[in-house]
Design a protein around this motif. Sequence first.
Motif, PDB file in Angstrom:
ATOM      1  N   LEU A 143       0.861  -1.185   0.000  1.00  0.00           N
ATOM      2  CA  LEU A 143       0.000   0.000   0.000  1.00  0.00           C
ATOM      3  C   LEU A 143       0.890   1.225   0.000  1.00  0.00           C
ATOM      4  CD1 LEU A 143      -2.595  -1.007   2.762  1.00  0.00           C
ATOM      5  CD2 LEU A 143      -2.909  -1.130   0.290  1.00  0.00           C
ATOM      6  N   THR A 144       0.344   2.361  -0.428  1.00  0.00           N
ATOM      7  CA  THR A 144       1.130   3.596  -0.373  1.00  0.00           C
ATOM      8  C   THR A 144       1.257   4.041   1.081  1.00  0.00           C
ATOM      9  OG1 THR A 144      -0.768   5.074  -0.533  1.00  0.00           O
ATOM     10  CG2 THR A 144       0.182   4.279  -2.616  1.00  0.00           C
ATOM     11  N   LYS A 145       2.232   4.901   1.327  1.00  0.00           N
ATOM     12  CA  LYS A 145       2.433   5.439   2.675  1.00  0.00           C
ATOM     13  C   LYS A 145       1.159   6.136   3.159  1.00  0.00           C
ATOM     14  CE  LYS A 145       5.594   8.464   5.251  1.00  0.00           C
ATOM     15  NZ  LYS A 145       4.936   9.743   5.482  1.00  0.00           N
ATOM     16  N   GLN A 147      -1.968   5.556   2.228  1.00  0.00           N
ATOM     17  CA  GLN A 147      -3.006   4.572   2.510  1.00  0.00           C
ATOM     18  C   GLN A 147      -2.771   3.889   3.854  1.00  0.00           C
ATOM     19  OE1 GLN A 147      -2.528   2.294  -1.079  1.00  0.00           O
ATOM     20  NE2 GLN A 147      -4.266   3.291  -2.107  1.00  0.00           N
ATOM     21  N   LYS A 148      -1.520   3.552   4.134  1.00  0.00           N
ATOM     22  CA  LYS A 148      -1.189   2.920   5.426  1.00  0.00           C
ATOM     23  C   LYS A 148      -1.497   3.864   6.581  1.00  0.00           C
ATOM     24  CE  LYS A 148       2.570  -0.073   3.793  1.00  0.00           C
ATOM     25  NZ  LYS A 148       4.015  -0.322   3.862  1.00  0.00           N
ATOM     26  N   GLU A 149      -1.141   5.141   6.426  1.00  0.00           N
ATOM     27  CA  GLU A 149      -1.406   6.122   7.491  1.00  0.00           C
ATOM     28  C   GLU A 149      -2.899   6.223   7.778  1.00  0.00           C
ATOM     29  OE1 GLU A 149       2.326   9.260   6.822  1.00  0.00           O
ATOM     30  OE2 GLU A 149       0.370   9.627   5.886  1.00  0.00           O
ATOM     31  N   ALA A 150      -3.682   6.248   6.713  1.00  0.00           N
ATOM     32  CA  ALA A 150      -5.132   6.359   6.886  1.00  0.00           C
ATOM     33  C   ALA A 150      -5.693   5.139   7.616  1.00  0.00           C
ATOM     34  CB  ALA A 150      -5.808   6.522   5.525  1.00  0.00           C
ATOM     35  N   LEU A 151      -5.256   3.948   7.219  1.00  0.00           N
ATOM     36  CA  LEU A 151      -5.747   2.738   7.876  1.00  0.00           C
ATOM     37  C   LEU A 151      -5.302   2.664   9.332  1.00  0.00           C
ATOM     38  CD1 LEU A 151      -5.468  -0.135   5.240  1.00  0.00           C
ATOM     39  CD2 LEU A 151      -7.526   0.929   6.153  1.00  0.00           C
ATOM     40  N   ARG A 152      -4.085   3.094   9.604  1.00  0.00           N
ATOM     41  CA  ARG A 152      -3.608   3.069  10.996  1.00  0.00           C
ATOM     42  C   ARG A 152      -4.444   3.984  11.879  1.00  0.00           C
ATOM     43  NH1 ARG A 152       1.943   2.963   8.708  1.00  0.00           N
ATOM     44  NH2 ARG A 152       2.650   0.791   8.848  1.00  0.00           N
ATOM     45  N   CYS A 153      -4.836   5.141  11.339  1.00  0.00           N
ATOM     46  CA  CYS A 153      -5.689   6.050  12.099  1.00  0.00           C
ATOM     47  C   CYS A 153      -7.026   5.372  12.443  1.00  0.00           C
ATOM     48  CB  CYS A 153      -5.947   7.339  11.315  1.00  0.00           C
ATOM     49  SG  CYS A 153      -4.529   8.453  11.255  1.00  0.00           S
ATOM     50  N   ILE A 154      -7.600   4.670  11.463  1.00  0.00           N
ATOM     51  CA  ILE A 154      -8.856   3.966  11.689  1.00  0.00           C
ATOM     52  C   ILE A 154      -8.647   2.863  12.729  1.00  0.00           C
ATOM     53  CG2 ILE A 154     -10.596   2.472  10.628  1.00  0.00           C
ATOM     54  CD1 ILE A 154     -10.859   5.445   9.871  1.00  0.00           C
ATOM     55  N   ALA A 155      -7.536   2.140  12.603  1.00  0.00           N
ATOM     56  CA  ALA A 155      -7.235   1.059  13.541  1.00  0.00           C
ATOM     57  C   ALA A 155      -7.104   1.582  14.970  1.00  0.00           C
ATOM     58  CB  ALA A 155      -5.961   0.337  13.126  1.00  0.00           C
ATOM     59  N   GLU A 156      -6.633   2.809  15.109  1.00  0.00           N
ATOM     60  CA  GLU A 156      -6.460   3.420  16.437  1.00  0.00           C
ATOM     61  C   GLU A 156      -7.751   4.052  16.956  1.00  0.00           C
ATOM     62  OE1 GLU A 156      -3.196   6.055  15.722  1.00  0.00           O
ATOM     63  OE2 GLU A 156      -1.767   4.409  15.443  1.00  0.00           O
ATOM     64  N   GLY A 157      -8.818   3.970  16.165  1.00  0.00           N
ATOM     65  CA  GLY A 157     -10.110   4.454  16.613  1.00  0.00           C
ATOM     66  C   GLY A 157     -10.397   5.910  16.309  1.00  0.00           C
ATOM     67  N   ALA A 165      -6.911  15.750  10.997  1.00  0.00           N
ATOM     68  CA  ALA A 165      -6.114  16.733  11.744  1.00  0.00           C
ATOM     69  C   ALA A 165      -4.764  16.146  12.122  1.00  0.00           C
ATOM     70  CB  ALA A 165      -6.877  17.163  12.993  1.00  0.00           C
ATOM     71  N   LYS A 166      -4.756  14.897  12.541  1.00  0.00           N
ATOM     72  CA  LYS A 166      -3.500  14.228  12.930  1.00  0.00           C
ATOM     73  C   LYS A 166      -2.521  14.165  11.754  1.00  0.00           C
ATOM     74  CE  LYS A 166      -3.739  10.419  15.460  1.00  0.00           C
ATOM     75  NZ  LYS A 166      -3.929   8.978  15.810  1.00  0.00           N
ATOM     76  N   LEU A 167      -3.075  13.938  10.549  1.00  0.00           N
ATOM     77  CA  LEU A 167      -2.223  13.802   9.359  1.00  0.00           C
ATOM     78  C   LEU A 167      -1.960  15.137   8.657  1.00  0.00           C
ATOM     79  CD1 LEU A 167      -3.819  10.546   7.859  1.00  0.00           C
ATOM     80  CD2 LEU A 167      -1.701  10.735   9.189  1.00  0.00           C
ATOM     81  N   ILE A 179     -11.098   5.732   0.410  1.00  0.00           N
ATOM     82  CA  ILE A 179     -11.709   5.202  -0.816  1.00  0.00           C
ATOM     83  C   ILE A 179     -10.662   4.478  -1.648  1.00  0.00           C
ATOM     84  CG2 ILE A 179     -12.735   5.853  -3.038  1.00  0.00           C
ATOM     85  CD1 ILE A 179     -14.181   8.135  -1.485  1.00  0.00           C
ATOM     86  N   SER A 180      -9.481   5.077  -1.779  1.00  0.00           N
ATOM     87  CA  SER A 180      -8.430   4.474  -2.603  1.00  0.00           C
ATOM     88  C   SER A 180      -7.965   3.143  -2.022  1.00  0.00           C
ATOM     89  CB  SER A 180      -7.244   5.429  -2.768  1.00  0.00           C
ATOM     90  OG  SER A 180      -6.506   5.544  -1.563  1.00  0.00           O
ATOM     91  N   VAL A 181      -7.875   3.071  -0.693  1.00  0.00           N
ATOM     92  CA  VAL A 181      -7.407   1.815  -0.089  1.00  0.00           C
ATOM     93  C   VAL A 181      -8.494   0.741  -0.183  1.00  0.00           C
ATOM     94  CG1 VAL A 181      -8.080   2.116   2.346  1.00  0.00           C
ATOM     95  CG2 VAL A 181      -5.969   0.934   1.786  1.00  0.00           C
ATOM     96  N   ARG A 182      -9.764   1.132  -0.096  1.00  0.00           N
ATOM     97  CA  ARG A 182     -10.842   0.148  -0.278  1.00  0.00           C
ATOM     98  C   ARG A 182     -10.807  -0.408  -1.700  1.00  0.00           C
ATOM     99  NH1 ARG A 182     -14.125   3.869   2.730  1.00  0.00           N
ATOM    100  NH2 ARG A 182     -15.210   4.525   0.826  1.00  0.00           N
ATOM    101  N   GLU A 183     -10.603   0.472  -2.668  1.00  0.00           N
ATOM    102  CA  GLU A 183     -10.545   0.022  -4.061  1.00  0.00           C
ATOM    103  C   GLU A 183      -9.349  -0.895  -4.281  1.00  0.00           C
ATOM    104  OE1 GLU A 183     -10.495   3.689  -6.213  1.00  0.00           O
ATOM    105  OE2 GLU A 183     -12.685   3.893  -6.209  1.00  0.00           O
ATOM    106  N   ARG A 184      -8.215  -0.542  -3.693  1.00  0.00           N
ATOM    107  CA  ARG A 184      -6.998  -1.341  -3.885  1.00  0.00           C
ATOM    108  C   ARG A 184      -7.144  -2.739  -3.292  1.00  0.00           C
ATOM    109  NH1 ARG A 184      -2.059  -0.647  -5.763  1.00  0.00           N
ATOM    110  NH2 ARG A 184      -0.220  -1.521  -4.733  1.00  0.00           N
TER     111      ARG A 184
END
Length: 203
Positions: A143-145, A147-157, A165-167, A179-184
């Motif tokens: 995954l792109t950097k 995409q990983k950052e976005a998923l990690r934020c979701i994983a952290e709640g 704001a964090k990113l 959306i891009s990570v869901r498609e990938r």
Amino acid sequence: MSSRADINADLRKLGKHALSGYFVGLHIRFAAPLMQFQTYDEKWSEFYSQNGYALRDPTIAWGFSTTGACRWSALPIPDPFNILKDAADHGLIFGLTVSHGPIASRTIASFARADRELSDAEIEEISTTVRRLHDMTEPPASLTKAQKEALRCIAEGDRHAAAAAKLGITESAFKARLISVRERLKARTTAEALQRAKEYRLL
């Protein structure tokens, strides 16, 4: 990976041949498929699960032992638990199993009918479709950097606004990443994308 619409189109093609249902396990790793689809009657599915047949099923044993296609009537694997007889009693009288891919990421699919054996031409068409499904669902290597950052934020709640704001990006930009990570990952939801990313060891 290809789109969900492409996957569904191929599954519909398979369903036209398997009038008594099918099971498709794509990219089986650590004894579990990354994606699976099945249309067998609920009574057979429950009976199969209750009896722990997955660990003793000759069609699965054959699928792990070789690649190609084999009618159930010609399986060279013993069936000491009479699983194929039980299947026939549930309307899965004539069947085919197709196996494709490397042993570390094997796709195994079975198809059943009650009326007749599948023809050689049908077996070739089914095999081609299974190989295509295997190829189109090959997990991405990375995954792109972003995409990983976005998923990690979701994983952290984090909620979308807090994650953005964090990113240091807008909320709409954060949603675009999801959306891009869901498609990938060919996931319908962000939760499913997160689960697949973990399963694929991409996080």
